[in-house]
Design a protein around this motif. Structure first.
Motif, PDB file in Angstrom:
ATOM      1  N   SER A  20       0.749  -1.336   0.043  1.00 14.67           N
ATOM      2  CA  SER A  20      -0.036  -0.145  -0.036  1.00 14.67           C
ATOM      3  C   SER A  20       1.023   1.258  -0.027  1.00 14.67           C
ATOM      4  N   GLN A  21       0.263   2.302  -0.440  1.00  9.38           N
ATOM      5  CA  GLN A  21       1.014   3.727  -0.370  1.00  9.38           C
ATOM      6  C   GLN A  21       1.113   4.186   0.963  1.00  9.38           C
ATOM      7  N   VAL A  22       0.542   3.571   1.830  1.00  7.50           N
ATOM      8  CA  VAL A  22       0.368   3.895   3.190  1.00  7.50           C
ATOM      9  C   VAL A  22       1.798   3.847   3.735  1.00  7.50           C
ATOM     10  N   VAL A  23       2.610   2.873   3.262  1.00  7.48           N
ATOM     11  CA  VAL A  23       4.043   2.683   3.772  1.00  7.48           C
ATOM     12  C   VAL A  23       4.735   4.044   3.616  1.00  7.48           C
ATOM     13  N   TYR A  24       4.399   4.908   2.778  1.00  5.87           N
ATOM     14  CA  TYR A  24       5.177   6.134   2.801  1.00  5.87           C
ATOM     15  C   TYR A  24       4.595   7.324   3.661  1.00  5.87           C
ATOM     16  N   ASP A  29       8.783   8.156  -5.880  1.00  2.11           N
ATOM     17  CA  ASP A  29       9.274   6.728  -6.302  1.00  2.11           C
ATOM     18  C   ASP A  29       9.740   5.801  -5.510  1.00  2.11           C
ATOM     19  N   GLU A  30      10.070   4.741  -5.894  1.00  3.47           N
ATOM     20  CA  GLU A  30      10.395   3.408  -4.845  1.00  3.47           C
ATOM     21  C   GLU A  30      11.413   3.505  -3.878  1.00  3.47           C
ATOM     22  N   SER A  31      12.249   4.708  -4.074  1.00  6.77           N
ATOM     23  CA  SER A  31      13.401   4.887  -3.283  1.00  6.77           C
ATOM     24  C   SER A  31      13.028   5.830  -2.283  1.00  6.77           C
ATOM     25  N   PHE A  32      11.778   6.651  -2.320  1.00  4.73           N
ATOM     26  CA  PHE A  32      11.381   7.512  -1.282  1.00  4.73           C
ATOM     27  C   PHE A  32      11.096   6.739   0.114  1.00  4.73           C
ATOM     28  N   PRO A  33      11.706   7.558   1.247  1.00  2.00           N
ATOM     29  CA  PRO A  33      11.713   6.869   2.494  1.00  2.00           C
ATOM     30  C   PRO A  33      10.091   6.586   2.961  1.00  2.00           C
ATOM     31  N   VAL A  34      10.129   5.246   3.475  1.00  2.00           N
ATOM     32  CA  VAL A  34       9.005   4.702   4.155  1.00  2.00           C
ATOM     33  C   VAL A  34       9.106   5.343   5.615  1.00  2.00           C
ATOM     34  N   ASP A  35       7.603   5.139   6.156  1.00  2.00           N
ATOM     35  CA  ASP A  35       7.528   5.922   7.511  1.00  2.00           C
ATOM     36  C   ASP A  35       6.779   4.940   8.549  1.00  2.00           C
ATOM     37  N   ASN A  51       5.700   0.799  -7.502  1.00  3.64           N
ATOM     38  CA  ASN A  51       4.610   1.933  -7.293  1.00  3.64           C
ATOM     39  C   ASN A  51       3.503   1.721  -8.398  1.00  3.64           C
ATOM     40  N   ALA A  52       2.290   1.571  -7.820  1.00  4.18           N
ATOM     41  CA  ALA A  52       1.300   1.182  -8.860  1.00  4.18           C
ATOM     42  C   ALA A  52       0.345   2.347  -8.829  1.00  4.18           C
ATOM     43  N   GLY A  53       0.114   3.271  -9.725  1.00  2.00           N
ATOM     44  CA  GLY A  53      -0.772   4.101  -9.598  1.00  2.00           C
ATOM     45  C   GLY A  53      -0.860   4.966 -11.100  1.00  2.00           C
ATOM     46  N   SER A  54      -1.405   6.105 -11.102  1.00  2.00           N
ATOM     47  CA  SER A  54      -1.469   6.620 -12.352  1.00  2.00           C
ATOM     48  C   SER A  54      -0.451   7.585 -12.741  1.00  2.00           C
ATOM     49  N   GLY A  55       0.231   8.001 -11.688  1.00  2.00           N
ATOM     50  CA  GLY A  55       1.264   8.867 -11.624  1.00  2.00           C
ATOM     51  C   GLY A  55       0.873  10.075 -12.362  1.00  2.00           C
ATOM     52  N   GLN A  56      -0.521  10.582 -12.144  1.00  2.56           N
ATOM     53  CA  GLN A  56      -0.767  12.104 -13.130  1.00  2.56           C
ATOM     54  C   GLN A  56      -1.201  12.957 -12.108  1.00  2.56           C
ATOM     55  N   PRO A 115      -7.599  22.185   6.522  1.00  6.47           N
ATOM     56  CA  PRO A 115      -6.206  21.467   6.161  1.00  6.47           C
ATOM     57  C   PRO A 115      -6.946  19.841   5.871  1.00  6.47           C
ATOM     58  N   PRO A 116      -6.379  19.086   4.918  1.00  4.52           N
ATOM     59  CA  PRO A 116      -6.473  17.851   4.490  1.00  4.52           C
ATOM     60  C   PRO A 116      -6.016  17.063   5.391  1.00  4.52           C
ATOM     61  N   LEU A 117      -6.310  15.883   5.706  1.00  2.11           N
ATOM     62  CA  LEU A 117      -5.732  14.753   6.403  1.00  2.11           C
ATOM     63  C   LEU A 117      -4.385  14.531   5.852  1.00  2.11           C
ATOM     64  N   ARG A 118      -4.118  14.292   4.586  1.00  5.77           N
ATOM     65  CA  ARG A 118      -2.793  13.923   3.855  1.00  5.77           C
ATOM     66  C   ARG A 118      -2.835  15.017   2.830  1.00  5.77           C
ATOM     67  N   ASN A 119      -1.278  15.211   2.691  1.00  2.00           N
ATOM     68  CA  ASN A 119      -1.035  16.428   1.705  1.00  2.00           C
ATOM     69  C   ASN A 119      -0.709  15.541   0.281  1.00  2.00           C
ATOM     70  N   ASP A 120      -0.153  16.283  -0.590  1.00  3.17           N
ATOM     71  CA  ASP A 120       0.239  16.067  -1.818  1.00  3.17           C
ATOM     72  C   ASP A 120       0.701  14.663  -1.991  1.00  3.17           C
ATOM     73  N   PHE A 121       0.398  13.599  -3.054  1.00  4.60           N
ATOM     74  CA  PHE A 121       0.946  12.425  -2.745  1.00  4.60           C
ATOM     75  C   PHE A 121       0.521  11.726  -4.308  1.00  4.60           C
ATOM     76  N   ILE A 122       1.685  11.826  -5.255  1.00  2.00           N
ATOM     77  CA  ILE A 122       1.742  11.242  -6.529  1.00  2.00           C
ATOM     78  C   ILE A 122       2.780  10.485  -6.791  1.00  2.00           C
ATOM     79  N   TYR A 123       2.555   9.249  -7.428  1.00  2.00           N
ATOM     80  CA  TYR A 123       3.522   8.303  -7.739  1.00  2.00           C
ATOM     81  C   TYR A 123       4.463   8.847  -8.948  1.00  2.00           C
ATOM     82  N   ASP A 124       5.595   8.250  -8.789  1.00  2.00           N
ATOM     83  CA  ASP A 124       6.406   8.411 -10.113  1.00  2.00           C
ATOM     84  C   ASP A 124       6.430   6.901 -10.405  1.00  2.00           C
ATOM     85  N   ILE A 125       5.962   6.585 -11.645  1.00  2.00           N
ATOM     86  CA  ILE A 125       5.692   5.094 -11.954  1.00  2.00           C
ATOM     87  C   ILE A 125       6.612   4.892 -13.128  1.00  2.00           C
ATOM     88  N   ASP A 126       7.647   5.470 -13.352  1.00  2.00           N
ATOM     89  CA  ASP A 126       8.491   5.148 -14.535  1.00  2.00           C
ATOM     90  C   ASP A 126       9.012   3.601 -14.441  1.00  2.00           C
TER      91      ASP A 126
END
Length: 306
Positions: free
Chosen positions: A125-129, A138-144, A238-243, A270-281
């Motif tokens: 899941s994206q929640v790991v970030y 991208d996949e090298s982005f730190p997990v939390d 990372n599985a998303g649209s990346g758009q 304020p939103p619960l979560r901020n911007d979050f778009i995948y790099d899907i290269d």
């Protein structure tokens, strides 16, 4: 019997699918059967089985994998495991449930008794970030792991799979899935409000960017991975649209597609979560999948479901 491709790689034919009664499982099972796979679907309650009694090449395994792992004798019957099981971060879900449904289920499928499995596809899941506040994850982005218990359990599950792959020397695809257009989340909520004429309230002035894909794209992705010829490895995707499409753009699109009279309220809350778009290269490079524009995915969902 396991089928081999011309270069000796194993071609998936006999599949074990956990989490078959969930949102993704219910979308995937018909497609797998339609494509001629022999599918064993794992569920904890046999009430779900009657919904798919019309499907051919489908068998059922009624079991809680977290408490009763797959045995060595069972594992040799399958080429591939697709793990869709797990608990999300719904309100009220506790850490004990995340431990059992996510980590223990993963271990129940990926252990020393299932080293004969040659391909393992895991839904993470994206929640790991956590809350990355980035349009280029991208996949090298730190997990939390401190984000919440759900994130911790999904990160731990990924780590268990890394250990499993190193011992089994098979191919493991770990898919960090974004939100779904048709997953009964924000997009469906906005559609329902638009159809009811309610105000479409958007936090962060509607300038929040999130990643979504339609479940049909997820199904296509799984079908591609099943025929993918890969050497043994642990592949994180990372599985998303990346758009980059803002919540305001989505709300405006929904209003137009539903001919709604609703007002769009761009709230300063304020939103619960901020911007979050995948790099899907990496996803595109490895799978060759084509991702339609997110706007087209949303409109198609409205036309087919509402």
């Amino acid at each position: 019997m396991r089928q081999l491709t011309n270069n000796g790689m194993i071609k998936s034919k006999n599949l074990l699918v956990s989490g078959a009664s969930g949102f993704l499982g219910s979308k995937l099972l018909p497609a797998l059967c339609k494509h001629g796979y022999n599918v064993t679907a794992v569920v904890r309650d046999d009430k779900f089985c009657t919904l798919f009694s019309h499907l051919q090449n489908l068998n059922w395994l009624i079991r809680d994998i977290a408490c009763s792992p797959i045995t060595k004798e069972e594992a040799i019957c399958y080429d591939t495991i697709i793990n869709l099981a797990g608990a999300t971060d719904r309100k009220g879900d506790g850490n004990q449930l995340h431990l059992l449904a996510n980590e223990m289920t993963t271990i129940g499928l990926a252990n020393q008794d299932t080293h004969s499995i040659r391909k393992f596809i895991h839904a993470s899941s994206q929640v790991v970030y956590g809350n990355p506040s980035s349009k280029h994850v991208d996949e090298s982005f730190p997990v939390d792991p401190t984000y919440n218990g759900y994130a911790t359990s999904k990160i731990n599950s990924e780590n268990w799979l890394k250990l499993y792959q190193s011992k089994a020397s098979n191919i493991v695809y770990c898919l960090r899935l974004c939100g779904f257009v048709d997953g009964h989340g924000l997009i469906d909520s906005l559609v329902r409000d638009a159809l009811s004429g309610n105000d479409l309230e958007l936090f962060g002035y509607g300038n929040i960017f999130r990643d979504y894909i339609h479940s049909g794209i997820f199904v296509d992705l799984i079908l591609r991975l099943l025929v993918q010829e890969s050497i043994p490895d642990y592949l994180l995707l990372n599985a998303g649209s990346g758009q980059e499409v803002s919540s305001y753009q989505i709300a405006k699109l929904i209003k137009e597609a539903t001919n709604s009279t609703s007002r769009i309220i761009r709230s300063p809350k304020p939103p619960l979560r901020n911007d979050f778009i995948y790099d899907i290269d990496k996803l595109l490079s490895i799978t060759g999948i084509s991702i339609p524009p997110l706007t087209e995915q949303v409109v198609a969902h409205i036309k087919s479901e509402y």
